[in-house]
Design an enzyme around this catalytic site. Structure first.
Site, mmCIF file in Angstrom:
data_model
loop_
_atom_site.group_PDB
_atom_site.id
_atom_site.type_symbol
_atom_site.label_atom_id
_atom_site.label_comp_id
_atom_site.label_asym_id
_atom_site.label_seq_id
_atom_site.Cartn_x
_atom_site.Cartn_y
_atom_site.Cartn_z
ATOM 1 N N ASN A 121 -61.499 -28.827 6.905
ATOM 2 C CA ASN A 121 -61.329 -28.460 8.303
ATOM 3 C C ASN A 121 -62.676 -28.487 9.015
ATOM 4 O OD1 ASN A 121 -58.593 -27.976 7.953
ATOM 5 N ND2 ASN A 121 -58.856 -25.789 7.654
ATOM 6 N N ARG A 175 -54.483 -30.356 4.434
ATOM 7 C CA ARG A 175 -55.478 -30.716 3.416
ATOM 8 C C ARG A 175 -54.840 -30.805 2.031
ATOM 9 N NH1 ARG A 175 -59.536 -26.400 3.374
ATOM 10 N NH2 ARG A 175 -57.804 -25.186 4.126
#
Length: 92
Positions: free
Chosen positions: A38, A20
């Site tokens: 996520n 990320r």
């Protein structure tokens, strides 16, 4: 101004490897807004908002494997229409 918004689901070894963070860096470099987060199934959802070329560049980067620490097995994309565009690119 963003004329393209796309939801991208990335599957593989993409959680717990800085995915990320690196996706956020790449998106910011390209001038995109959106998010990377996520999901419970182990995948990462990326929302990318920008022009067609910017969004396409992020998708290509993800399909090429994203950051070196990750292993990308599959990338699914879907165009979407948002009522309110995000102001920045965040992780969550």
């Amino acid at each position: 101004m963003a004329d393209r918004s796309c939801t991208i689901r990335v599957y593989g070894m993409v959680q717990g490897v800085g995915f990320r963070y690196y996706t956020q860096q790449q998106a910011q470099t390209l001038g995109l807004t959106g998010h990377a987060r996520n999901l419970p199934d182990g995948s990462v959802e990326v929302l990318a908002c920008g022009n067609e070329q910017q969004v396409g560049s992020l998708i290509s980067w993800l399909q090429a494997g994203g950051p070196h620490s990750a292993r990308v097995d599959n990338v699914l994309t879907e165009l979407c229409q948002l009522t309110k565009l995000p102001d920045s690119f965040t992780t969550g």
